[in-house]
Scaffold this motif. Sequence first.
Motif, PDB file in Angstrom:
ATOM      1  N   THR A  87     -32.422 -21.583 -19.949  1.00  0.00           N
ATOM      2  CA  THR A  87     -32.566 -21.040 -21.305  1.00  0.00           C
ATOM      3  C   THR A  87     -31.357 -20.150 -21.575  1.00  0.00           C
ATOM      4  OG1 THR A  87     -33.631 -18.960 -20.681  1.00  0.00           O
ATOM      5  CG2 THR A  87     -35.073 -20.886 -20.969  1.00  0.00           C
ATOM      6  N   MET A  88     -31.361 -19.488 -22.732  1.00  0.00           N
ATOM      7  CA  MET A  88     -30.295 -18.550 -23.072  1.00  0.00           C
ATOM      8  C   MET A  88     -30.167 -17.428 -22.049  1.00  0.00           C
ATOM      9  SD  MET A  88     -32.231 -16.594 -26.166  1.00  0.00           S
ATOM     10  CE  MET A  88     -31.020 -15.341 -26.513  1.00  0.00           C
ATOM     11  N   VAL A  89     -31.274 -17.153 -21.334  1.00  0.00           N
ATOM     12  CA  VAL A  89     -31.242 -16.097 -20.308  1.00  0.00           C
ATOM     13  C   VAL A  89     -30.187 -16.416 -19.245  1.00  0.00           C
ATOM     14  CG1 VAL A  89     -32.600 -15.026 -18.447  1.00  0.00           C
ATOM     15  CG2 VAL A  89     -33.612 -15.359 -20.711  1.00  0.00           C
ATOM     16  N   ASP A  90     -29.920 -17.699 -19.025  1.00  0.00           N
ATOM     17  CA  ASP A  90     -28.949 -18.067 -17.994  1.00  0.00           C
ATOM     18  C   ASP A  90     -27.512 -17.675 -18.360  1.00  0.00           C
ATOM     19  OD1 ASP A  90     -30.564 -19.197 -15.910  1.00  0.00           O
ATOM     20  OD2 ASP A  90     -31.130 -20.670 -17.416  1.00  0.00           O
ATOM     21  N   SER A  91     -27.225 -17.434 -19.617  1.00  0.00           N
ATOM     22  CA  SER A  91     -25.917 -16.850 -19.938  1.00  0.00           C
ATOM     23  C   SER A  91     -26.042 -15.357 -20.259  1.00  0.00           C
ATOM     24  CB  SER A  91     -25.229 -17.605 -21.084  1.00  0.00           C
ATOM     25  OG  SER A  91     -26.021 -17.596 -22.227  1.00  0.00           O
ATOM     26  N   LEU A  92     -27.208 -14.968 -20.804  1.00  0.00           N
ATOM     27  CA  LEU A  92     -27.396 -13.568 -21.199  1.00  0.00           C
ATOM     28  C   LEU A  92     -27.531 -12.633 -19.984  1.00  0.00           C
ATOM     29  CD1 LEU A  92     -27.767 -11.656 -23.600  1.00  0.00           C
ATOM     30  CD2 LEU A  92     -30.205 -12.242 -23.610  1.00  0.00           C
ATOM     31  N   ALA A  93     -28.297 -13.046 -18.984  1.00  0.00           N
ATOM     32  CA  ALA A  93     -28.519 -12.163 -17.820  1.00  0.00           C
ATOM     33  C   ALA A  93     -27.224 -11.918 -17.029  1.00  0.00           C
ATOM     34  CB  ALA A  93     -29.626 -12.727 -16.926  1.00  0.00           C
ATOM     35  N   PRO A  94     -26.440 -12.962 -16.726  1.00  0.00           N
ATOM     36  CA  PRO A  94     -25.163 -12.680 -16.044  1.00  0.00           C
ATOM     37  C   PRO A  94     -24.204 -11.860 -16.911  1.00  0.00           C
ATOM     38  CG  PRO A  94     -25.462 -15.070 -16.331  1.00  0.00           C
ATOM     39  CD  PRO A  94     -26.727 -14.406 -16.784  1.00  0.00           C
ATOM     40  N   ALA A  95     -24.257 -12.051 -18.218  1.00  0.00           N
ATOM     41  CA  ALA A  95     -23.423 -11.243 -19.113  1.00  0.00           C
ATOM     42  C   ALA A  95     -23.819  -9.770 -19.004  1.00  0.00           C
ATOM     43  CB  ALA A  95     -23.562 -11.733 -20.556  1.00  0.00           C
ATOM     44  N   ALA A  96     -25.137  -9.518 -18.965  1.00  0.00           N
ATOM     45  CA  ALA A  96     -25.627  -8.142 -18.872  1.00  0.00           C
ATOM     46  C   ALA A  96     -25.219  -7.503 -17.543  1.00  0.00           C
ATOM     47  CB  ALA A  96     -27.153  -8.127 -19.031  1.00  0.00           C
ATOM     48  N   GLU A  97     -25.360  -8.270 -16.460  1.00  0.00           N
ATOM     49  CA  GLU A  97     -24.966  -7.745 -15.142  1.00  0.00           C
ATOM     50  C   GLU A  97     -23.491  -7.393 -15.113  1.00  0.00           C
ATOM     51  OE1 GLU A  97     -25.853 -10.062 -11.626  1.00  0.00           O
ATOM     52  OE2 GLU A  97     -27.877 -10.438 -12.417  1.00  0.00           O
ATOM     53  N   LYS A  98     -22.679  -8.284 -15.649  1.00  0.00           N
ATOM     54  CA  LYS A  98     -21.229  -8.048 -15.674  1.00  0.00           C
ATOM     55  C   LYS A  98     -20.909  -6.831 -16.535  1.00  0.00           C
ATOM     56  CE  LYS A  98     -18.257 -10.151 -14.063  1.00  0.00           C
ATOM     57  NZ  LYS A  98     -17.534  -9.882 -12.788  1.00  0.00           N
ATOM     58  N   ALA A  99     -21.608  -6.688 -17.660  1.00  0.00           N
ATOM     59  CA  ALA A  99     -21.346  -5.560 -18.566  1.00  0.00           C
ATOM     60  C   ALA A  99     -21.573  -4.224 -17.845  1.00  0.00           C
ATOM     61  CB  ALA A  99     -22.226  -5.670 -19.809  1.00  0.00           C
ATOM     62  N   VAL A 100     -22.616  -4.174 -17.014  1.00  0.00           N
ATOM     63  CA  VAL A 100     -22.885  -2.958 -16.249  1.00  0.00           C
ATOM     64  C   VAL A 100     -21.761  -2.726 -15.229  1.00  0.00           C
ATOM     65  CG1 VAL A 100     -24.459  -1.890 -14.567  1.00  0.00           C
ATOM     66  CG2 VAL A 100     -25.381  -3.083 -16.571  1.00  0.00           C
ATOM     67  N   ALA A 101     -21.319  -3.813 -14.602  1.00  0.00           N
ATOM     68  CA  ALA A 101     -20.287  -3.701 -13.569  1.00  0.00           C
ATOM     69  C   ALA A 101     -18.954  -3.218 -14.142  1.00  0.00           C
ATOM     70  CB  ALA A 101     -20.106  -5.051 -12.870  1.00  0.00           C
ATOM     71  N   VAL A 102     -18.676  -3.534 -15.399  1.00  0.00           N
ATOM     72  CA  VAL A 102     -17.372  -3.179 -15.991  1.00  0.00           C
ATOM     73  C   VAL A 102     -17.507  -2.065 -17.033  1.00  0.00           C
ATOM     74  CG1 VAL A 102     -16.358  -5.450 -15.548  1.00  0.00           C
ATOM     75  CG2 VAL A 102     -17.542  -5.027 -17.731  1.00  0.00           C
ATOM     76  N   ALA A 103     -18.616  -1.309 -16.964  1.00  0.00           N
ATOM     77  CA  ALA A 103     -18.879  -0.290 -17.986  1.00  0.00           C
ATOM     78  C   ALA A 103     -17.831   0.819 -18.018  1.00  0.00           C
ATOM     79  CB  ALA A 103     -20.281   0.303 -17.785  1.00  0.00           C
ATOM     80  N   GLU A 104     -17.092   0.984 -16.911  1.00  0.00           N
ATOM     81  CA  GLU A 104     -16.059   2.032 -16.899  1.00  0.00           C
ATOM     82  C   GLU A 104     -14.672   1.467 -17.242  1.00  0.00           C
ATOM     83  OE1 GLU A 104     -17.080   5.100 -16.748  1.00  0.00           O
ATOM     84  OE2 GLU A 104     -19.127   4.376 -16.378  1.00  0.00           O
ATOM     85  N   SER A 105     -14.578   0.168 -17.473  1.00  0.00           N
ATOM     86  CA  SER A 105     -13.289  -0.428 -17.865  1.00  0.00           C
ATOM     87  C   SER A 105     -13.060  -0.218 -19.353  1.00  0.00           C
ATOM     88  CB  SER A 105     -13.275  -1.935 -17.582  1.00  0.00           C
ATOM     89  OG  SER A 105     -13.651  -2.192 -16.258  1.00  0.00           O
ATOM     90  N   GLY A 106     -11.868  -0.545 -19.800  1.00  0.00           N
ATOM     91  CA  GLY A 106     -11.581  -0.514 -21.232  1.00  0.00           C
ATOM     92  C   GLY A 106     -12.376  -1.612 -21.931  1.00  0.00           C
ATOM     93  N   LEU A 107     -12.654  -1.403 -23.214  1.00  0.00           N
ATOM     94  CA  LEU A 107     -13.507  -2.360 -23.941  1.00  0.00           C
ATOM     95  C   LEU A 107     -12.922  -3.778 -23.983  1.00  0.00           C
ATOM     96  CD1 LEU A 107     -16.139  -2.851 -25.519  1.00  0.00           C
ATOM     97  CD2 LEU A 107     -14.932  -2.116 -27.598  1.00  0.00           C
ATOM     98  N   PRO A 108     -11.609  -3.944 -24.253  1.00  0.00           N
ATOM     99  CA  PRO A 108     -11.078  -5.324 -24.307  1.00  0.00           C
ATOM    100  C   PRO A 108     -11.236  -6.044 -22.963  1.00  0.00           C
ATOM    101  CG  PRO A 108      -9.537  -3.786 -25.312  1.00  0.00           C
ATOM    102  CD  PRO A 108     -10.579  -2.960 -24.633  1.00  0.00           C
ATOM    103  N   GLU A 109     -10.978  -5.316 -21.883  1.00  0.00           N
ATOM    104  CA  GLU A 109     -11.120  -5.902 -20.548  1.00  0.00           C
ATOM    105  C   GLU A 109     -12.588  -6.224 -20.258  1.00  0.00           C
ATOM    106  OE1 GLU A 109     -10.519  -4.262 -16.049  1.00  0.00           O
ATOM    107  OE2 GLU A 109      -9.328  -3.293 -17.640  1.00  0.00           O
ATOM    108  N   ALA A 110     -13.465  -5.279 -20.628  1.00  0.00           N
ATOM    109  CA  ALA A 110     -14.894  -5.448 -20.364  1.00  0.00           C
ATOM    110  C   ALA A 110     -15.465  -6.643 -21.131  1.00  0.00           C
ATOM    111  CB  ALA A 110     -15.650  -4.170 -20.746  1.00  0.00           C
ATOM    112  N   ILE A 111     -15.159  -6.733 -22.412  1.00  0.00           N
ATOM    113  CA  ILE A 111     -15.750  -7.822 -23.210  1.00  0.00           C
ATOM    114  C   ILE A 111     -15.237  -9.172 -22.738  1.00  0.00           C
ATOM    115  CG2 ILE A 111     -14.039  -7.706 -25.094  1.00  0.00           C
ATOM    116  CD1 ILE A 111     -17.766  -8.439 -25.598  1.00  0.00           C
ATOM    117  N   ALA A 112     -13.976  -9.212 -22.286  1.00  0.00           N
ATOM    118  CA  ALA A 112     -13.438 -10.479 -21.779  1.00  0.00           C
ATOM    119  C   ALA A 112     -14.195 -10.907 -20.521  1.00  0.00           C
ATOM    120  CB  ALA A 112     -11.942 -10.334 -21.484  1.00  0.00           C
TER     121      ALA A 112
END
Lengths: 212, 345
Positions: A132-157
């Motif tokens: 389901t959509m969770v298969d792209s949303l959940a890894p996106a969320a995990e990655k977002a937490v991992a890069v929360a201290e990076s700059g926004l352009p780097e994080a969103i990429a």
Amino acid sequence: MPKETLSPAECRDMMLAVADAIIAAEPVLTDADRALGDGDHGIGMSRGMNAVKDKLAGQEFESVEKVFTTMGMAMMSSMGGASGAVFGTLFRAGGKALTGAESFGSRELAAFFTAASEGVQTRGGAKVGDKTMVDSLAPAAEKAVAVAESGLPEAIAAVADAAESGKEASKDMIATMGRAKTLGEKTLGHPDAGAVSVTIILSAMRDYIVAA
Amino acid sequence: MSHKKLINDPLKVADELVEGLVEAYNGDCVLVGQRSLALSNIPDGKVALLVGGGSGHEPIYHGLVGRNLADGAACGDIFAAPPPDIVLEATQAVNRGKGVLYLYGNYAGDVMNFDMGAELAGDDDIEVRTVLIWDDVCSAPPTQKNNRRGIAGLVPIVKLAGAASQSAGSLDELEATTRKAVLQTRSVGVSMSPGSIPATGKPTFDIDESMIGLGMGIHGEPGVAEIPMTTADDLTPRMLDLIFEDFEKDDEVEALAAGDEIVFFVNSLGSTTMMECLIALRKAREILDAKGLKTYDVIVGPLVTCQEMAGISFSVTRLDDELKRLWELPCQSVCFTKMEGRYGG
């Protein structure tokens, strides 16, 4: 110049760009859904994003939270169906996690997608691996937490890449939720249409932030 | 080939069909909020029955609002569940202080949106209960009813629930009777060719010209097998056997036995003609009679459709004394009307 934080007005413009990207991708989403469902995902998403444009364009927002919750309500009300419920929940739950935030940066990105992923899983009952959509949303969320201290352009990429990898991984999964579940192994080789939508949303957010 | 559709703006199809439906009701029903229907004279203190689901399957679900039937319907867009705000508007419109029973087909989108609608209604202090319809025996084994789809069996189920709601003293009572009607109703559908999505003209699924989807759902969800195209007399017993087997295998009900009284429903999915339904009914009655089942009443026609989809379904509802009494109550709506008692009674 890429931006480190977005104002409510910039968030609004980013989500208008997201809306345009989904509307442009309607045929792609329709074909993706026809392989697994009844082929109405593209129309539904396009309808929802047209409603989002009606509610966001030309409006002033006092907070970034309000941009996303308004978007979620517009999608939920205009789309209905499973898509309306889960995509509406994505933006509403994500937006509510930003209460009090004055701008949208990497930390807000992490808070948004963490709450969005939890909200969608609670509402729909899907978990990672159900195709389901969770298969792209959940890894996106995990990655977002991992890069929360990076700059926004780097994080969103990085987050957009994680969503894309998750969508690709969904090709190797057998659907167990929604209308596609009765197709069983026939769903192998096709990505989930909702996961495709999540990647389009994140790519459009990335393109806006990097070019902003 | 795309079908010639006599419509206007493809994105306004659902809104415009509901507006037309209100006209067909000629005053018995009113349009509520964005896209819901409610009976115009629901008595105070009545336990309310609300149905609903995606549009495009007319005359259900919205055509089952009527006298001694449902009090209201929350209507979604084409093949999409109604959003929570529409469910709430419909709930508020039918509530008369004794609570509202939601009765609809078991599809993920419907469950999510009706549940959100129920949460919003709870904020308004309206008590809501939900009974899901899951009559399609080909969509999951009897031990996994939560994975089963709701198909044409909804017509006898809503008829019985609507009748029960006229005299139900409480939401508990209506819920219990409705659950019994669901438990005793089983269906099998087949599909020969797809319907189309009005907004795109594209077919809802693909199936080989020479094949039949046995057990296929009303949106083209796959069933138990694809079998070569065959005759009505060959297909009919295979479909009925799946229904008989399900009653046998399910621990929650007794097997169908000689002397049991049933309502038998032959539904067309859209383009399968009345002629074909009647030919199937003729063979089905021969088999039901041979098994000693008493066909108390018959419904035949295109009531649960998916545009020009070709296919039929059979539904069997077993009646006990309570359900038989409820069946005998007359009812009237755009979708389903019957006199008091039964045909041939």
